[in-house]
Motif scaffolding. Structure first.
Motif, PDB file in Angstrom:
ATOM      1  N   HIS A  77      61.678  74.746  65.085  1.00 44.90           N
ATOM      2  CA  HIS A  77      62.858  75.572  64.818  1.00 44.90           C
ATOM      3  C   HIS A  77      62.764  76.348  63.512  1.00 44.90           C
ATOM      4  O   HIS A  77      63.598  77.216  63.249  1.00 44.90           O
ATOM      5  CB  HIS A  77      64.104  74.691  64.813  1.00 44.90           C
ATOM      6  CG  HIS A  77      64.249  73.890  66.060  1.00 44.90           C
ATOM      7  ND1 HIS A  77      63.915  72.546  66.135  1.00 44.90           N
ATOM      8  CD2 HIS A  77      64.647  74.241  67.306  1.00 44.90           C
ATOM      9  CE1 HIS A  77      64.116  72.116  67.368  1.00 44.90           C
ATOM     10  NE2 HIS A  77      64.555  73.110  68.094  1.00 44.90           N
ATOM     11  N   THR A  98      56.420  76.096  63.461  1.00 50.04           N
ATOM     12  CA  THR A  98      57.505  76.962  63.912  1.00 50.04           C
ATOM     13  C   THR A  98      57.065  77.810  65.100  1.00 50.04           C
ATOM     14  O   THR A  98      55.967  78.380  65.103  1.00 50.04           O
ATOM     15  CB  THR A  98      57.949  77.906  62.775  1.00 50.04           C
ATOM     16  OG1 THR A  98      58.336  77.131  61.642  1.00 50.04           O
ATOM     17  CG2 THR A  98      59.119  78.776  63.207  1.00 50.04           C
ATOM     18  N   VAL A 102      60.310  82.455  66.746  1.00 46.57           N
ATOM     19  CA  VAL A 102      61.263  82.221  65.659  1.00 46.57           C
ATOM     20  C   VAL A 102      60.710  82.833  64.365  1.00 46.57           C
ATOM     21  O   VAL A 102      61.442  83.454  63.591  1.00 46.57           O
ATOM     22  CB  VAL A 102      61.540  80.717  65.475  1.00 46.57           C
ATOM     23  CG1 VAL A 102      62.438  80.467  64.265  1.00 46.57           C
ATOM     24  CG2 VAL A 102      62.181  80.133  66.732  1.00 46.57           C
ATOM     25  N   GLU A 128      67.503  76.020  63.886  1.00 47.03           N
ATOM     26  CA  GLU A 128      66.937  77.366  63.867  1.00 47.03           C
ATOM     27  C   GLU A 128      67.822  78.317  63.065  1.00 47.03           C
ATOM     28  O   GLU A 128      67.326  79.131  62.280  1.00 47.03           O
ATOM     29  CB  GLU A 128      66.773  77.907  65.290  1.00 47.03           C
ATOM     30  CG  GLU A 128      66.165  79.299  65.325  1.00 47.03           C
ATOM     31  CD  GLU A 128      66.051  79.879  66.713  1.00 47.03           C
ATOM     32  OE1 GLU A 128      66.057  81.124  66.821  1.00 47.03           O
ATOM     33  OE2 GLU A 128      65.956  79.111  67.697  1.00 47.03           O
TER      34      GLU A 128
END
Length: 315
Positions: A77, A98, A102, A128
């Motif tokens: 996230h 990650t 994202v 996130e």
């Protein structure tokens, strides 16, 4: 009596989740004797987390729970620059798992943080959202009412644009974007929205089959945003749709009470296929005559992200 079980496709693990899990497993395999820490749940699925814990991988909520110089992996996230700075000051070895999609949103935020006002469409408190909003000053909105409340807070002294949490519902964001346009007609629209391909494809798969089933069963954790969105999407058309976490949650009475003869099954992007298999087998214990098959005209998710050659950064 349940007669048919249709499996949605695509369902389950997305490329970003595969990337994050593979990242942790690869680092662990290369350093099996060294303590390995993961900040937050690597993905929002308890089965995945528990399997890693059994191998000795330790999960922490904050870097302060690991010693100086420790090897720590950031979850799928993402994290804010503040967390990266803390790792640097404590001389940690960091692996960044990650999701690349994202990371793309983080990069967009950094590129416009000085030139634009930014509205962030996301869920307050989600990992996130916390990580992305740490990249710049942003206004968080979850509803159309939240957008309305910003009317007197955002001035036209510089351009306005928006970013999104990648796991949101496509339909929900459309209504919020429409409200942003209404309240702030000077808004600049991004060239491409931030909702990830996997979220969109899994929602489209549910939409395509919803009229052919009596209810959808969504497999996913309560803190999995994309699983919750899948359930909300299904319940708009088939109110008897429901969500479970694992085979212990299988409730044949729900199926009987609601007269479900045709059940569709999907799984959130962080739910492993083994959970789907176990839940289907448990359903067949209660409804042995049910036929199981892929929903016709479904398609596979073939997206993959390559792991970086250098997985750890020594600060």
């Amino acid at each position: 009596m349940l007669e048919t079980i249709y499996l949605a496709n695509p369902r389950g693990f997305c490329a970003g989740v595969k990337y994050a899990i593979s990242f942790v497993e690869t680092v662990y395999a290369e350093n099996p004797e060294a303590p390995l820490y993961v900040r937050k749940e690597i993905v929002h699925n308890q089965r995945v987390v528990e399997d890693m814990k059994k191998r000795g991988i330790q999960f922490i909520d904050e870097l302060s729970e690991a010693p100086n110089g420790a090897t720590v992996i950031f979850s799928a996230h993402g994290v804010s620059p503040e967390v990266v700075n803390e790792a640097q000051s404590r001389k940690m070895r960091i692996g960044d798992a990650t999701c690349p999609l994202v990371t793309r949103v983080h990069r967009k935020a950094r590129n416009i943080k000085d030139s634009h006002h930014i509205i962030y469409i996301g869920h307050k408190g989600h990992d996130e959202a916390i990580g992305t909003m740490g990249e710049a000053n942003m206004f968080l909105v979850e509803t159309e009412e939240d957008v309305e409340s910003l009317k007197d807070r955002i001035k036209e002294d510089k351009p306005l644009t928006y970013l999104m949490q990648t796991t949101l519902s496509v339909k929900d964001t459309k209504s919020i974007i429409k409200k942003i346009e209404e309240v702030f007609p000077f808004v600049e629209h991004p060239q491409k929205d931030d909702i990830c391909y996997a979220t969109t494809e899994r929602q489209e798969a549910v939409s395509s089959m919803i009229e052919s089933v009596d209810a959808m069963l969504v497999i996913g954790s309560a803190n999995s945003s994309n699983s919750v969105r899948l359930l909300q999407l299904a319940q708009k058309t088939k109110p008897a749709s429901y969500r479970i976490t694992d085979k212990q949650d299988v409730n044949p009475e729900h199926i009987k009470t609601n007269g479900i003869k045709i059940l569709g099954i999907t799984a959130g992007a962080s739910s492993p296929q083994i959970l789907v298999d176990e839940i289907v087998q448990e359903l067949l214990v209660h409804f042995p005559e049910a036929k199981v098959s892929l929903y016709p005209d479904s398609r596979e998710d073939t997206m993959n992200f390559k792991l970086p050659k250098e997985k750890l950064t020594q600060y």
